[in-house]
Enzyme design. Structure first.
Site, PDB file in Angstrom:
ATOM      1  N   ASP A  41      46.922  47.594 100.654  1.00 53.03           N
ATOM      2  CA  ASP A  41      46.840  47.294  99.224  1.00 53.03           C
ATOM      3  C   ASP A  41      46.314  48.477  98.446  1.00 53.03           C
ATOM      4  O   ASP A  41      45.917  49.475  99.006  1.00 53.03           O
ATOM      5  CB  ASP A  41      45.881  46.125  99.007  1.00 53.03           C
ATOM      6  N   LYS A  63      50.206  46.575  94.098  1.00 52.70           N
ATOM      7  CA  LYS A  63      50.771  46.733  92.774  1.00 52.70           C
ATOM      8  C   LYS A  63      50.629  48.189  92.339  1.00 52.70           C
ATOM      9  O   LYS A  63      49.621  48.818  92.599  1.00 52.70           O
ATOM     10  CB  LYS A  63      49.973  45.859  91.812  1.00 52.70           C
ATOM     11  N   MET A 178      37.903  39.291  89.350  1.00 49.91           N
ATOM     12  CA  MET A 178      39.134  39.304  88.543  1.00 49.91           C
ATOM     13  C   MET A 178      38.923  38.713  87.147  1.00 49.91           C
ATOM     14  O   MET A 178      39.851  38.145  86.578  1.00 49.91           O
ATOM     15  CB  MET A 178      40.257  38.513  89.258  1.00 49.91           C
TER      16      MET A 178
HETATM   17  N1  SAH Z   1      39.189  40.622  98.771  1.00 47.31           N
HETATM   18  C1  SAH Z   1      38.463  41.346  97.764  1.00 47.31           C
HETATM   19  C2  SAH Z   1      38.671  40.792  96.383  1.00 47.31           C
HETATM   20  C3  SAH Z   1      40.068  40.926  95.883  1.00 47.31           C
HETATM   21  S1  SAH Z   1      40.301  40.251  94.284  1.00 47.31           S
HETATM   22  C4  SAH Z   1      36.989  41.383  98.139  1.00 47.31           C
HETATM   23  O1  SAH Z   1      36.570  40.656  99.040  1.00 47.31           O
HETATM   24  O2  SAH Z   1      36.229  42.146  97.546  1.00 47.31           O
HETATM   25  C5  SAH Z   1      40.185  41.689  93.287  1.00 47.31           C
HETATM   26  C6  SAH Z   1      38.900  41.644  92.493  1.00 47.31           C
HETATM   27  O3  SAH Z   1      37.841  42.038  93.310  1.00 47.31           O
HETATM   28  C7  SAH Z   1      38.867  42.608  91.323  1.00 47.31           C
HETATM   29  O4  SAH Z   1      39.485  42.056  90.189  1.00 47.31           O
HETATM   30  C8  SAH Z   1      37.391  42.746  91.119  1.00 47.31           C
HETATM   31  O5  SAH Z   1      36.846  41.658  90.435  1.00 47.31           O
HETATM   32  C9  SAH Z   1      36.880  42.699  92.531  1.00 47.31           C
HETATM   33  N2  SAH Z   1      36.687  44.032  93.092  1.00 47.31           N
HETATM   34  C10 SAH Z   1      37.309  44.588  94.145  1.00 47.31           C
HETATM   35  N3  SAH Z   1      36.812  45.804  94.396  1.00 47.31           N
HETATM   36  C11 SAH Z   1      35.857  46.025  93.466  1.00 47.31           C
HETATM   37  C12 SAH Z   1      34.963  47.089  93.201  1.00 47.31           C
HETATM   38  N4  SAH Z   1      34.957  48.200  93.951  1.00 47.31           N
HETATM   39  N5  SAH Z   1      34.096  46.971  92.171  1.00 47.31           N
HETATM   40  C13 SAH Z   1      34.077  45.869  91.408  1.00 47.31           C
HETATM   41  N6  SAH Z   1      34.904  44.836  91.619  1.00 47.31           N
HETATM   42  C14 SAH Z   1      35.772  44.900  92.639  1.00 47.31           C
END
Ligand code: SAH
Length: 502
Positions: A41, A63, A178
């Site tokens: 991803d 994406k 998100m």
């Molecule tokens: N599976 C991922 C989440 C995926 S959904 C996890 O466990 O972290 C994607 C969302 O994750 C983004 O919209 C944001 O809200 C959050 N996210 C992912 N990486 C991030 C980061 N480095 N800093 C802040 N938010 C993050």
């Protein structure tokens, strides 16, 4: 691979952590290193795929900005198809695969297709981004529960899956993924449903990454503050009294090189130690290797020198690379450290001496400062008149050391163990380097090759840090103004000088 196809391959649903390359698990790295195919991803850490096999198939399924993602069913099909061919497949996702990562759906598709799978949890952004902002998601005094919530849904929608009154009443920390785009509506809904508008709140953009930004406010004011700061996805939103702990516990911004972009120009093989130290001090490190070490240990001269190693009275080594390659050449000739038993061994500086020590040889003589002049000085008490001396070094090195030894009557053989050649970094890495605060040079060849790699462009506001006088001279010759020169001419000395300056 033929024997695998009969039993089918396994799919690994692997979390890559929130972005800091150090927060990927050991298990994830192991699987990346052995996978036949990796489907990944967008939000995976930079360099996460560096350890993949050169022949591994790497497929981007996320994406692209302004584009749509590969549909979920297609991703599942791609996984199934490869596993059926007997491949070991890693499905690499940001954070944790089962926390808003659609890992559950992919696992279901694998079950339906009869494909074996394993899940490798990852450090999830909802915990890691607050942690890097100095916010514990639970706290004995403040929060005995924490809820992970999707903010993806449009809170305007009538039938929403989220029970806003229940979230408003939730006795603990709310962590929203998100949600940054919908933040104004989310905050309004929570307040309207009875959550305290004065409750501390925080938003963490690009958590654990070099450009992490954090905004703290209250439930009532967070949307405006986040809008003013222009935070965008990926951002974690957090509501709860623990957000106020940041004032005391924020640690990231206090590191000495926080917010400074530092370019490391040395060869990739050597850069990692320096890059890690700088990153540990909070720097945003851009690895722009402008040189690469090309071993020349198959040359007749090196072979002859290795063959005759036991005949030299003195063997001089002028870099850690040289040490490694001399031992490689020795191994290729079926020899080991005992081939050096007759000789005195000299190291140009502490790093080279360390490389020797790691291979079981304690240097008899060592330069203090990692420049040839310093080794020449140290060699003054070693009798060389009429004796055979080997200088094993880089092809393009200066002649200070052999010249001086010859002047003192030694019979000097010089062999080139390697050549330093220009590396061709990616255009976006060069672009990132152009916005640097510091540009580090660790040898004259890094200076020359930097300018060739960038087509003569230099980062406008960067201060140049040099490892020592020879490199500084090369930099000045090339038109740089050298802002800082290391007092100790090794990577640690360079870091110390840089921190001092910052
Ligand atoms: N599976 C991922 C989440 C995926 S959904 C996890 O466990 O972290 C994607 C969302 O994750 C983004 O919209 C944001 O809200 C959050 N996210 C992912 N990486 C991030 C980061 N480095 N800093 C802040 N938010 C993050």
């Amino acid at each position: 691979m033929a024997e695998r196809s009969t039993r089918g391959g396994t799919v690994y649903l692997v979390g890559a952590g929130p972005g800091d390359p150090g927060l990927i698990t050991v298990r994830a790295l192991e699987l990346i290193a052995t996978a036949d195919a990796i489907l990944y991803d967008r939000l995976i850490p930079a360099g996460a795929l560096r350890g993949a096999r050169p022949d591994a198939e790497l497929v981007y399924v996320g994406k692209r900005p302004g584009d749509v993602a590969m549909p979920q069913e297609r991703i599942a099909d791609e996984l199934v198809e490869r596993a059926r061919r007997g491949l070991e497949v890693v499905r690499l996702k940001g954070g944790d695969p089962f926390v808003f990562g659609r890992g559950g759906e992919e696992a279901e598709a694998l079950v339906a297709a009869g494909i074996a799978f394993e899940v490798v949890p990852g450090v999830t952004a909802g915990v890691a981004a607050p942690a890097y902002a100095g916010i514990p998601v639970t706290h004995r005094d403040d929060a005995s529960a924490v809820a992970f919530v999707t903010g993806h849904e449009d809170p305007q929608k009538d039938e929403t899956a989220l029970d806003w009154p229940a979230l408003a009443r939730f006795p603990g920390t709310l962590v929203l993924y998100m949600g940054v785009k919908n933040l104004p509506d989310i905050a309004r809904r929570l307040a309207e449903s009875g959550r305290d508008p004065d409750e501390p709140a925080a938003a963490v953009e690009r958590g654990t990454l070099a450009g992490q930004r954090t905004v703290t406010a209250t439930l009532a004011t967070l949307a405006d503050e986040v809008g003013a700061a222009g935070l965008r996805s990926p951002t974690i939103l957090l509501f709860g009294p623990v957000a106020a702990r940041r004032e005391q516990l924020g640690w990231l911004e206090r590191r000495p090189l926080h917010g400074k972009r530092v370019v490391v120009t040395r060869a990739r093989a050597q850069a990692s130690g320096l890059a890690r130290t700088l990153a540990g001090l909070g720097a945003d490190v851009v690895e722009l290797p402008v040189i690469r070490i090309e071993p020349r240990i198959d040359s007749p001269a090196v072979r002859a020198a290795v063959e005759a190693l036991h005949t030299y009275a003195l063997v001089c080594l002028t870099s850690p690379n040289g040490v490694g390659l001399l031992f490689d050449a020795m191994a290729a000739a079926g020899r080991d450290a005992r081939a050096l038993a007759q000789a005195q061994v000299a190291a140009i500086g502490p790093g080279t001496a360390r490389a020797l020590r790691e291979r079981g040889v304690i240097a008899d003589v060592m330069g203090e400062r990692f420049v040839a002049e310093s080794l020449v000085e140290a060699l003054e008490r070693v009798p060389v008149q009429g004796r055979p001396v080997l200088v094993a070094r880089a092809a393009e090195a200066r002649d200070v050391l052999p010249d001086e030894l010859r002047r003192r009557g030694a019979e000097v053989d010089v062999v080139a163990l390697y050549e330093t050649v220009r590396e061709e970094p990616a255009a976006e890495t060069v672009a990132a380097a152009m916005r640097a605060d510091y540009l580090t040079f660790t040898s004259s060849s890094t200076v020359r090759n930097f300018l060739e790699v960038t087509g003569g462009r230099v980062p406008e506001n960067a201060r140049v840090v040099s490892i020592g006088p020879v490199t500084s001279a090369a930099a000045r010759d090339a038109g740089f103004e050298v802002a800082v020169e290391a007092e100790r001419h090794d990577p640690d000395g360079l870091v110390a000088a840089l921190v001092q300056d910052a």
